[in-house]
Design an enzyme around this catalytic site. Structure first.
Site, PDB file in Angstrom:
ATOM      1  N   ASP A   1       0.834  -1.196   0.000  1.00 39.34           N
ATOM      2  CA  ASP A   1       0.000   0.000   0.000  1.00 39.34           C
ATOM      3  C   ASP A   1       0.879   1.260   0.000  1.00 39.34           C
ATOM      4  O   ASP A   1       1.778   1.381  -0.834  1.00 39.34           O
ATOM      5  CB  ASP A   1      -0.950  -0.057   1.210  1.00 39.34           C
ATOM      6  CG  ASP A   1      -2.016   1.019   1.219  1.00 39.34           C
ATOM      7  OD1 ASP A   1      -2.985   0.886   0.459  1.00 39.34           O
ATOM      8  OD2 ASP A   1      -1.880   1.999   1.980  1.00 39.34           O
TER       9      ASP A   1
ATOM     10  N   TYR B   1      -1.709  11.143   1.145  1.00 36.65           N
ATOM     11  CA  TYR B   1      -2.548  11.317  -0.037  1.00 36.65           C
ATOM     12  C   TYR B   1      -2.492  12.753  -0.550  1.00 36.65           C
ATOM     13  O   TYR B   1      -2.521  12.989  -1.762  1.00 36.65           O
ATOM     14  CB  TYR B   1      -3.990  10.923   0.298  1.00 36.65           C
ATOM     15  CG  TYR B   1      -4.130   9.459   0.634  1.00 36.65           C
ATOM     16  CD1 TYR B   1      -4.424   8.521  -0.357  1.00 36.65           C
ATOM     17  CD2 TYR B   1      -3.931   8.997   1.933  1.00 36.65           C
ATOM     18  CE1 TYR B   1      -4.530   7.169  -0.061  1.00 36.65           C
ATOM     19  CE2 TYR B   1      -4.034   7.654   2.243  1.00 36.65           C
ATOM     20  CZ  TYR B   1      -4.330   6.744   1.241  1.00 36.65           C
ATOM     21  OH  TYR B   1      -4.417   5.405   1.548  1.00 36.65           O
TER      22      TYR B   1
ATOM     23  N   HIS C   1      -7.285  -6.795   0.225  1.00 34.63           N
ATOM     24  CA  HIS C   1      -6.166  -5.851   0.141  1.00 34.63           C
ATOM     25  C   HIS C   1      -5.091  -6.108   1.185  1.00 34.63           C
ATOM     26  O   HIS C   1      -3.903  -5.911   0.925  1.00 34.63           O
ATOM     27  CB  HIS C   1      -6.722  -4.435   0.301  1.00 34.63           C
ATOM     28  CG  HIS C   1      -5.707  -3.352   0.288  1.00 34.63           C
ATOM     29  ND1 HIS C   1      -4.850  -3.129  -0.779  1.00 34.63           N
ATOM     30  CD2 HIS C   1      -5.400  -2.403   1.226  1.00 34.63           C
ATOM     31  CE1 HIS C   1      -4.078  -2.095  -0.510  1.00 34.63           C
ATOM     32  NE2 HIS C   1      -4.380  -1.639   0.691  1.00 34.63           N
TER      33      HIS C   1
END
Length: 307
Positions: free
Chosen positions: A121, A230, A287
């Site tokens: 990730d 992000y 995930h």
């Protein structure tokens, strides 16, 4: 005039606390460029060194079961990235090049000159520039279920209902102020959805696991720092495009996907950016592969890193 006699420098061992659930591993801290980093290390002191990087909204804890399986063969270093877990949460420096430089500084302080790297990730976001900048140190690289900004992460993410639930948070996290307003006070609800919805079997996370991630997420600056990865994605993407102009990665790369993860087959897009890519898809996993299928993942990582 009296001579000034400097104080004697004495020796002392750094702080180390044994992990109560992970035999043979200790929690330590190191300061890199003014940022205090928490890391967990242990395993076989004579084994190959393996650096493990976790993603959002996780910490080193994501690797605990994989570490247990690999401890016989490897010396493992699992840090919390800046802004993650029990590491400091600086105001700036969340572009992935800066994060890679801080992590590299930790490995230098620990005296590790050659090692392999596995990352998931956001950890994989950091691992690409790390491997590109320190090509002479990273021997092998494993990337788990992640699109890399500026490399394999699409500029336009899917918006259809059957796909958007996996990627909706990318845009949401970049918005100013709104995520903080909606998540604050509802952190456990948010983490519970985020972790359990993205698994093939939500019971892969126990209530105690959610509580551990919540513990660090609730630390001062935890939400801000998590969103900062992000909010720096555009800068990170441009940095990675520049690094790619220097050529493909030459070390062997293992691209690990899951049959119910975010990226159907990571190996396909990565082959444009690395010379030697092997792809595997782990079944019955979403995930969070390291916590959903830790035994299978540990087996595949061991096979790859011992080649």
């Amino acid at each position: 005039m009296t001579d000034i006699v400097p104080s004697a420098v004495i020796t002392a061992a750094p702080f180390a606390a044994a992990d109560l659930a992970l035999s043979g591993f200790t929690h330590r801290y190191a300061t890199v460029d003014g940022v205090r980093l928490h890391y967990v290390s242990g395993g076989n002191p004579e084994g190959k060194v393996l650096l493990l990087l976790a993603g959002f909204p996780q910490t080193w804890y994501a690797w605990r079961n994989v570490m247990k399986s690999l401890a016989k063969h490897y010396w493992l270093v699992a840090p919390d990235l800046p802004g993650q877990g029990d590491s400091d949460r600086p105001q700036t420096g969340y572009d992935t090049r800066s994060l890679a430089q801080k992590t590299h500084g930790l490995m230098q302080l620990l005296g590790h000159k050659h090692y392999s790297l596995a990352a998931h990730d956001v950890g994989a976001w950091v691992a690409y520039p790390y491997a590109a900048m320190y090509r002479g140190e990273v021997e092998r690289l494993a990337l788990l279920d992640a699109g890399i900004p500026g490399i394999t992460l699409p500029d336009a993410l899917p918006v259809t209902p059957e796909k958007s639930w996996k990627t909706w948070h990318f845009a949401f996290h970049t918005l100013p102020d709104l995520p903080e307003a909606l998540i604050a006070g509802n952190e456990r609800v948010y983490l519970d959805w985020f972790l359990r919805r993205k698994t093939a079997a939500p019971d892969a996370f126990t209530d105690d696991d959610i509580s551990e991630y919540l513990r660090t997420f609730l630390k001062s600056g935890g939400l801000r720092a998590g969103l900062a990865y992000y909010r720096s994605v555009t800068e990170s993407a441009e940095q990675n495009r520049e690094l790619n102009r220097h050529g493909k990665l030459k070390m062997p790369v293992l691209a690990v996907s899951a049959d119910q993860g975010s990226i159907p087959d990571m190996a396909i897009p990565l082959r444009a950016f690395a010379e030697n890519v092997t792809g595997i898809i782990i079944p019955h996993s979403g995930h969070f592969i390291a916590e959903e299928q830790p035994g299978v993942l540990a087996r595949e990582l061991h096979s790859f890193f011992t080649m």
